[in-house]
Each structure stands twice: as C-alpha cells, then as structure tokens.
Design an enzyme around this catalytic site. Sequence first.
Site, PDB file in Angstrom:
ATOM      1  CG  ASN A 132      -0.088   0.026   2.552  1.00  0.00           C
ATOM      2  OD1 ASN A 132       0.514   0.765   3.010  1.00  0.00           O
ATOM      3  ND2 ASN A 132      -0.454  -1.129   3.209  1.00  0.00           N
ATOM      4  N   PRO A 146      -2.535 -11.811  10.569  1.00  0.00           N
ATOM      5  CG  PRO A 146      -0.749 -12.135  11.729  1.00  0.00           C
ATOM      6  CD  PRO A 146      -1.400 -12.283  10.460  1.00  0.00           C
ATOM      7  CE  LYS A 196     -10.760   0.051  11.714  1.00  0.00           C
ATOM      8  NZ  LYS A 196     -10.249   0.971  10.645  1.00  0.00           N
TER       9      LYS A 196
HETATM   10  O1  C5P Z   1      -8.414  -2.409  11.043  1.00  0.00           O
HETATM   11  P1  C5P Z   1      -7.524  -1.370  10.751  1.00  0.00           P
HETATM   12  O2  C5P Z   1      -6.508  -1.879   9.833  1.00  0.00           O
HETATM   13  O3  C5P Z   1      -8.217   0.014  10.052  1.00  0.00           O
HETATM   14  O4  C5P Z   1      -6.839  -0.801  12.126  1.00  0.00           O
HETATM   15  C1  C5P Z   1      -5.924   0.070  12.001  1.00  0.00           C
HETATM   16  C2  C5P Z   1      -4.970  -0.242  13.286  1.00  0.00           C
HETATM   17  O5  C5P Z   1      -4.611  -1.406  13.415  1.00  0.00           O
HETATM   18  C3  C5P Z   1      -3.707   0.737  13.012  1.00  0.00           C
HETATM   19  O6  C5P Z   1      -3.053   0.827  14.156  1.00  0.00           O
HETATM   20  C4  C5P Z   1      -2.747  -0.887  12.489  1.00  0.00           C
HETATM   21  O7  C5P Z   1      -1.438  -0.297  12.515  1.00  0.00           O
HETATM   22  C5  C5P Z   1      -3.148  -1.731  13.037  1.00  0.00           C
HETATM   23  N1  C5P Z   1      -3.300  -2.941  12.356  1.00  0.00           N
HETATM   24  C6  C5P Z   1      -2.426  -3.979  13.007  1.00  0.00           C
HETATM   25  N2  C5P Z   1      -2.674  -5.358  12.285  1.00  0.00           N
HETATM   26  C7  C5P Z   1      -3.553  -5.624  11.129  1.00  0.00           C
HETATM   27  C8  C5P Z   1      -4.272  -4.362  10.612  1.00  0.00           C
HETATM   28  C9  C5P Z   1      -4.141  -3.176  11.368  1.00  0.00           C
HETATM   29  O8  C5P Z   1      -1.669  -3.934  13.619  1.00  0.00           O
HETATM   30  N3  C5P Z   1      -3.573  -6.667  10.480  1.00  0.00           N
END
Ligand code: C5P
Length: 407
Positions: free
Chosen positions: A214, A312, A344
């Site tokens: 990304n 994960p 979240k």
């Molecule tokens: O669910 P989402 O990706 O929007 O959540 C964002 C937050 O979760 C950020 O702090 C990101 O670093 C963390 N994250 C994570 N592992 C993932 C997905 C997101 O630590 N697989």
Amino acid sequence: MENSLLTLHNRRILLGITGGIAAYKGAELTRRLQDQGADVRVIMTRSATEFITPLTMQALSKHPVHLDLHNPDTESVMGHIELARWADLVLIAPASANFLARLAHGHGDDLLTAVCLAAECPVAIAPAMNQAMWAKSPTQKNRALLVERGIHFLGPDSGIQACGEVGAGRLLDIEALLIGASNLFASGRLQGKTVLITAGPTREAIDPVRFISNHSSGKQGYALASAAVDAGARVILVSGPTALTAPERVDLVKVTSAQDMHEAVQARLPETDIMIGVAAVSDYRPRMVETQKIKKGQCGERTLTLELVENPDIIAEAAKHPNAPFTVGFAAETENLENYAKRKLLEKNLAMIVANNVANSQIGFNSDANATTIFWAGGEINIPMMSKRALSERLISIIADRIEAAS
Ligand code: C5P
C-alpha cells in the site's frame, strides 16, 4: 492554554537567529513563545540581520536585540555571560549549516557561539538549510558531534523548501518548535518507558518478484519514534519497507511482511510499556507464494486468481497479551470516521485510537501533515491540521497524560 505547552510558562528563552531565509520565522516564533508565557530575548548573527531587521525583533521581544560580542552598549545592558546565565533555554531557530559547523568546532568569536559555549542550560537547535547541505557529511558529522555533547535537535522537517527542492532541511513548523521546546522542560515524561512503534507498509509476496502493498510512507510512525525518543523513552521501531532513515537512538527492527511484523512485535511485548500501531498492515496475503515468477498465460487463461488469507491483527493480538502494553492504534478512514474509529477502539481492545480521514489528500498517507481526532474510553481530543512531527509531539504528551491519569 494547551496542556502540552504549559511548561513554557515563565521560562526565559534566549532565541538565537542565524542567517537563512527562515530567519523571518523568528518573529512569529517570538510571538508564539510569548503567548505561552515565555520571556524571550533575541540574539541575531550579522547575517541574520540581512533577512529580518533587529528593530522588528526588538519591537516583538520588547528588549534590545543583542548583535555583537564586543558592543559596549549592549554588553553593559547584559553581557554574554549574563545572557547565558539568564536563559533557561537557548533556542537557535533557524540554525544555518555554517552556525552548526562553528558551534561543533568550539568557536566563540561571535555573540551567539560565545553564549552557547557559556550556557549551562539546555541548548536546542532547529536547523534550516537546503536539503543537500543538510545531507552532506560535514553537516551530519557536526550534528553528531553536537548531539554527543548533549545539544538537542528540533527537526529539521522534510518537505518543499524555499529553493524549490524537496527533502529534509526545512525549519520545523512553529507549532512543532513550541512543543519540542516545551518537551525539553518536561523532559522525561516517558523516561524509563519502552515504546514499540510499528510503521510503514507491509509487503505480501505473490512470487519472487511481486508483492501486494500500500501507499504508506512511514512518515507518521518515524516522526512518532523521534518524538518518543525526545520524551526520554527507549524506542523500538518495527518498520516495514520505507525510504526513510530511522531517527537516532532508536532500535530499528526491519521487517517485510505482516507475519514478520507480528512475530517481531510478539517477541518484544514483554519489554514494551506502550505500543503505537502506525503501520498500514496488509489485511490479507496470498495463500501460496509461488517459488518461480508467474508467467503471463501460465494457466492457459486470460485471468489469474489469487487466493488471499487474512493476516494477524498485530495490534489487537498485542492488546490481548497477558502483559498487554498501553496500546494506541491508528484508524485511517475515508468515511464515518468517528463511528469506525470508536468501533476499532472497542473491538481491538485499545487504550486509544488516532483517527484520520485519508479521503483528504492534504493529510494522511504520503503527506507531511495530518489532522486527527483521538478517542479513548470517556474522552476525545480534536487535533487540527499540523505537521506529522507536531502531531507526534502532541500525541506523545496526550499518551503521557493518560498514563499519568491512570496511575
Ligand atoms: O483495522 P484497521 O487496519 O483499520 O486498523 C488500523 C490499526 O490497526 C492501526 O493501528 C494498524 O497499525 C493496526 N493493524 C494491525 N494489524 C493488522 C491491521 C491493522 O496492527 N493486521
């Protein structure tokens, strides 16, 4: 008054201005320091006076501006040793490459270098110069020498420069300078704490030459790592691939995939007090990584299907750990910011979440600025648009506030 700037109140700040295009920002900086209750006196180098007049700085600071080491008039008002003794902080903003060189080599042949040599209080330097000048090895060696001697560096920031070039060398914006200066007085708010920060994107291999990733630049995570170091923390930066140089005094752990990042984080959780998940982790990875490069038309079809499996959730897993640290997540959203962020916060069991709207191209992923709202159980703070570095200073202060409030 903003909580995080309270420490500037009644502080005596000796502002040194050196010759560079950013010298004019000394005027605004003086005003903003005074707004926070600081008493500001100004020293200008001769070349600074080519960019902004001493009269302007005198009118703003309401004190005579000090220009020369051997001027009988100003020396009789307050000599260089008295000036050095008077100050609670010597702040040089902007500091030119030439000034860094002279200070690093112990010169004391003008008022500002002499005051820096005589000062027993903290000295902070906010460099501002062309990106190539900043990157050159003499400047970097001078910076390293000064850091070794306990001089604090505030910035520089990266972005578009007055000369039209892009890179590191810009004066930190005023907000970040104020917070950085204020943190020097509040130093050690995270002293004794270990902060683990995940930053950048992850790469999920498809075959030996291709991956899913990304646009995350890592800028926000790296800026937070610097701010946490400045607040006295030991910082572990677990970073996906980025083009950035890790801040000094950070333990850098380089990873590629989400699984690598997860393992690196899990292994360090027992020593972590605060975890800040800034990484843009790929939610999915290909189920199979081909051992050879996939060829066009390999399956005799004009389409290619990749089967993806979930990665994960690194921060949610960390928050579940028996010795969970104080966990801070980031939520980049394009709509329903508040609802999604709050959800979240709960679902991932976080202590705090920093929500930003990435639909606005001025903030978020690849930009140098960010505007956010921070939520925690029972509270929120809206932070207007500011540089990622200034936001980081604020966020570190807010995290320190929450941890102190909980203890
Ligand atoms: O669910 P989402 O990706 O929007 O959540 C964002 C937050 O979760 C950020 O702090 C990101 O670093 C963390 N994250 C994570 N592992 C993932 C997905 C997101 O630590 N697989």
